[in-house]
Structure formats: C-alpha cells, structure tokens
Design an enzyme around this catalytic site. Sequence first.
Site, PDB file in Angstrom:
ATOM      1  N   HIS A 247       0.845  -1.196   0.000  1.00 28.60           N
ATOM      2  CA  HIS A 247       0.000   0.000   0.000  1.00 28.60           C
ATOM      3  C   HIS A 247       0.884   1.252   0.000  1.00 28.60           C
ATOM      4  CE1 HIS A 247      -3.814   2.104   0.487  1.00 28.60           C
ATOM      5  NE2 HIS A 247      -3.075   3.006   1.109  1.00 28.60           N
ATOM      6  N   ALA A 248       0.624   2.161  -0.953  1.00 26.26           N
ATOM      7  CA  ALA A 248       1.503   3.320  -1.126  1.00 26.26           C
ATOM      8  C   ALA A 248       1.552   4.189   0.130  1.00 26.26           C
ATOM      9  CB  ALA A 248       0.994   4.155  -2.302  1.00 26.26           C
TER      10      ALA A 248
ATOM     11  N   HIS B 229       0.180  11.809  -5.690  1.00 25.54           N
ATOM     12  CA  HIS B 229      -0.389  11.841  -4.342  1.00 25.54           C
ATOM     13  C   HIS B 229       0.714  11.698  -3.284  1.00 25.54           C
ATOM     14  CE1 HIS B 229      -3.388  10.983  -1.145  1.00 25.54           C
ATOM     15  NE2 HIS B 229      -2.390  10.255  -0.668  1.00 25.54           N
ATOM     16  N   GLU B 230       1.536  10.682  -3.457  1.00 22.16           N
ATOM     17  CA  GLU B 230       2.604  10.444  -2.473  1.00 22.16           C
ATOM     18  C   GLU B 230       3.612  11.590  -2.459  1.00 22.16           C
ATOM     19  OE1 GLU B 230       2.184   8.295  -0.286  1.00 22.16           O
ATOM     20  OE2 GLU B 230       0.513   7.339  -1.326  1.00 22.16           O
TER      21      GLU B 230
ATOM     22  N   HIS C  27       2.703  14.403  -0.237  1.00 25.28           N
ATOM     23  CA  HIS C  27       3.133  14.246   1.162  1.00 25.28           C
ATOM     24  C   HIS C  27       4.611  14.638   1.299  1.00 25.28           C
ATOM     25  CE1 HIS C  27      -0.516  12.270   2.443  1.00 25.28           C
ATOM     26  NE2 HIS C  27      -0.355  11.248   1.647  1.00 25.28           N
TER      27      HIS C  27
ATOM     28  N   GLU D 223      -3.475  14.971   2.624  1.00 28.99           N
ATOM     29  CA  GLU D 223      -3.912  14.019   1.602  1.00 28.99           C
ATOM     30  C   GLU D 223      -4.306  14.708   0.296  1.00 28.99           C
ATOM     31  OE1 GLU D 223      -3.348  11.023   1.892  1.00 28.99           O
ATOM     32  OE2 GLU D 223      -3.008  10.876   4.048  1.00 28.99           O
TER      33      GLU D 223
ATOM     34  N   HIS E 196      -6.438   0.621   5.731  1.00 25.82           N
ATOM     35  CA  HIS E 196      -6.441   1.621   6.809  1.00 25.82           C
ATOM     36  C   HIS E 196      -7.031   1.112   8.114  1.00 25.82           C
ATOM     37  CE1 HIS E 196      -5.956   3.551   2.963  1.00 25.82           C
ATOM     38  NE2 HIS E 196      -5.441   4.600   3.554  1.00 25.82           N
TER      39      HIS E 196
ATOM     40  N   TYR F  83      -9.359  11.502   3.747  1.00 26.49           N
ATOM     41  CA  TYR F  83      -9.446  11.366   2.287  1.00 26.49           C
ATOM     42  C   TYR F  83     -10.736  11.979   1.747  1.00 26.49           C
ATOM     43  CZ  TYR F  83      -5.698   8.063   3.235  1.00 26.49           C
ATOM     44  OH  TYR F  83      -4.537   7.477   3.670  1.00 26.49           O
TER      45      TYR F  83
END
Length: 588
Positions: A328-329, A358-359, A362, A386, A487, A497
């Site tokens: 999971h990323a 997305h990553e 962060h 997020e 999660h 999210y």
Amino acid sequence: MLLLSLFLLAAPTEADARAFFERANKELKASWTVRDKAAYVNATYITDDSDALAAAMSERSMELMAKLIKESEKFRGMKLPPDLERQMLLLRIADTFPPPDDAAARSELAQLATELSSMYGKGEHCFQKGKEKKCEKLDGLGKELATNHDEAIAKDIWVGWHKTGAQMRDKYAREVELANAGARALGFKDLSELWKSGYDMPPAAFEAETDRLWTQLKPLYEQLHCYVRGKLHEKYKDKVPADGPIPAHVLGNMWAQEWANIYDLVEPYKGAGTVDVSKAIVKAKWDPVTMVKKGEAFFTSLGFDPLPPTFYTRSQFTRPKDREVVCHASAWDVAYDNDVRIKMCIQPTEEDFITIHHELGHIFYYQRYFKLPVLFQAGANDGFHEGIGDTLALSITPAYLDKLGLVKKGAENDKALINEQMKAALEKIAFLPFGLLLDRWRWEVFSGRTTKANYNARFWELRKQYQGVAPPVARTEADFDPGAKYHIPANVPYTRYFLARILQFQFHRGLCKAAGHTGPLHTCSIYGNAAAGAKLKAMLELGASQPWPKALAAVTGESAMDATALVDYFEPLMGWLKKENTGKSCGY
Ligand code: X8Z
Ligand code: ZN
C-alpha cells in the site's frame, strides 16, 4: 509568607511550559525517528524479527508519549500563548492509538498493531483464470479486477481477498479495547472523540461539518451511481440488478471506492477521444523511476526544491521479488529531517501515475516544514496532507499530457469533454461516500455503539446507506470485511481522504486563480506556474502550526471547507447525467 513564596516558586510559568515543549519536541523527534525507521524496515521487509523490532520501538515511543503527556498536565488550565496551547493539544492527539497507562497494555497494543499491519501485507489469494491457477498478492489481485471484467473471476478474487480480513476480527476488537483505554487515560470520552479533535472545532461540530459537505455532494453521487448501475445492468444482466445497491465486485476496485477502471464499460461517447494514459505509459516505456521523476518535475516546475538524492536510493518503487512487503503506497520522512522516501509497488498505469503525485504531495509537504518542531510537522489538518498531490494531479490535463509527450491532444469538443469528465468523476465523485463511511463505522466501534457482535453487519449497512454497494455473496460475523481495507489494520484515519477530495478542488481553484487562469476550472493546469507555486509553498510551510482556516486562506482566501469548487468542476457532466437518467428510478 514562606509557604506562599514556596507555592509561587512551584507554580509553573509560561517559560517553564516553553522549555518543556522544546524538550518534548526534541525527545519525540529522537524517539519517532527510531520508531519510524523500524516501521519502514518492517513495511519493506516483513519478518518475525522486523515485526518484533517495529513493535518494540513503537512501544518505547508510546511510553515516552505517556510520560510527556503526564508532565504536560501541570500546564493545563494555564493561560498559554496560542503556539503552546496548540502544542498542548497536538501532544495529546499525536498518536492515532494513544498510549494506555499500563505498560503491559502498551506492549500488547504495539504488538497487535504491527501484527495486523503485517497480516495485511502478507495476504494473498489463488484463483483460476482459464486453465491457469494464479496466486497473487493484493497488487496482483487489484490489477486483475481492474483489467478483467469477467464477473465470476471478479467474485472469486473479491471473496478470496476478503478472507485476509476475517482473521483480524478478534485482534482488532482487542486493539480497540486497548486504544480506547489510552484515549480515556488522556481525558477523551473514547477514541472517536480523540480522532475528531484535530480540526480546530469541537468533535461534534466536526462530525456535523462532514455531514454538511456530504449533503452538498450526495446529489452528484446519486446521479453517477444511477448511470453506472444502468450500464452495468446492461452488461451483466441479472448479476447487477437495475435497482438497489451495486454488487461490490464489478466496479473494478477491491473496495468499490474508485471506479475509473470500468471506464470502458460506461464511456458516454464511444471513440470520442479519451486518452488511454496507461497504454501511453507502457508505449513510452516509462519505468517506475521515470514515472516518479515526471512527478517530481511537476513540483520543481512550481518552484519547489528537488528531492534529496537519498530519496531515490531509499524509496521502494517496485515489489521486491524475494520478500514480503506492505505494498500500500505511503510517504515517509523517517527522521523528521527531510529524510524522505516513498514505498509503493508501481505498475505502469494511469492510476499509479496519479498515486505517485499523491505520495509526492506528502513528500513535498514534509520538505517545506521539516524545520518546525515535530509537533507542528503535520498537515494543517490531515485532509490537507492528503489533498496536495491530488491537487497537482488535477492539472494532468490533456494539454499537460501532450506536453509530457505522452499523448497527443485530441480535438476539443463536447463529447470528448463529457468522456473526460466521466473518467474523472469515476475517481473523484465515486470515492466520496466511501471516504466518509469507513470512519463512520470506526467512530461507532470506538464509541461502543457498534460492538464486535455486529461489526460486519453494520459495515455493510453503512456501505449500502452511503455508497449504494452490496457484498457479492452473503456475509456473516465470521467475516471481517473492514479488515480487508488497509487503513483498518494499519490504523490510519480515513475521513482525511473525504476532506482531501473536497479540498483539492478548492486548492485547485485558488491556485488557478493565482496562475491567472481564465475559463472553466477543468481546463486549468498550473504546471510551471511560479505564482501558484509560491501560494502553495506558503500554505505548506505552516505545517500544523496554525489553525487550518489560516492555511486554507493562504491558497484560497477562503476560511471554510466548501464543496462548490468540486460541484462547479463537474458541472458539464452533471447536466449530461441528469438528462441521461431522466425517467430512471435512481437511489438505493
Ligand atoms: O491510502 C491512500 C494513499 C496513501 S496515504 C495511497 N489513499 C486512500 C486509499 O488508497 O484508500 C489515497 C486515496 C484514498
Ligand atoms: Zn496519502
């Protein structure tokens, strides 16, 4: 007199509080660094030993946290300046599983948390594909669901993967018990109250706020649901009833949370020009590192600093062949010091190209605030964190893809626009109710409203109520379907999210304005725009040091979360859907 001066001497001062938080931030930074390094090794190399080490380090940092929170009690009720007041709160809510008072309980909690996360990482299922028997982990199963629309195979995969959840049920229930004890020790009613306390408003007001936002968006979702169900009914006949909830396995995603993978089944105008980005990535022979570098280049085009070289040596971009990992990323700054990396199992698809952005959102957030005290090294609220990469991903327009040399921009016409919007809606709008319900379920579990006897049944009630989705086969309490979603075992809050889906359109609108964009929002790309970049940086630099409305204002000039940007963005599609759905009975 003597007694009075002794008392005055003993009464803590603002300077004492400041000194305490300086020390607390340093101690936490040291402790979290070891904890996160152990967790990173564990997630990228699961063994019994790395499980044990990760759990031990997590236990240690829980112990420190418990000690610091106790020490901070003496400053409670004092009139402190806002930055210290904020740290008082952030200290108490920093751990999503707060430390129980009792050492044995802390140890058990840390072990359970590590164990559940690793169980998820190790999950796999073997299924029959034609004559071939294939055994796959989640990424392989997900790929099959995404690309193969055979109903029987999809059902087999869905059922098989969900067995991973079933084994977690008892452990999860125990975890909840322990974590609730931790929350109560900190003065919260239960863990749900702690989770809802990070939004600069009372917990009940926050819950009401999410309801308000959902009410703004529900009509959009219902239109999309209605149209998609109709199309799936045409294809699958009685396997997908024309009324009621959609079976969860035919939406191209294990959790039916994003539906872009069934775009080809629901395309509004066949052949009217949508770009197949996945195909283009394969054709261009982009490997995972190239995909990441393209993402990085988007951020640097806005004026962000490049990533440190260690990012490329320390990240995990692909699934290693020789060991168990959690695919999971996720994005990490393990030393709270710009020691950044991402952990993914990248495949050459559009979905993963977006997840890379997305990553990286962060990562570039970390990059802007790593000099702040660790308690402030977080998003303005978790929805902000997020939403950053996703905001940039909204700028991956046909024009931008052309600029990347990936796909030639086709003719612009109404049909192509509706196709484009449909694809985006399958990802953005389809997700909204799922983004909301996972924590609706958890909040109820934490507060005791939903008990172990009722875990799975309640989960599916909420799935039906919010998403209009049903399990493909009958479920019982021997199943634990929430556990089949990362999660839950990984204990990552999820409302973030939901917020991010809304905020990213608000950010996009604000940044497009800064970039001087005119015309409809869906045509805007902020790529290469320094003015937009400067605004974004100003927001990220605040970390969690200020209430989130202030951070929001830095990019948008607005101080409330607002779904109108999302609604406006999808205006063309909504008009079209309403016409398409005329005469149908919608709802579930
Ligand atoms: O978990 C994630 C990210 C890592 S923070 C990949 N997401 C949610 C999910 O996969 O369920 C992004 C979208 C929602
Ligand atoms: Zn994320």
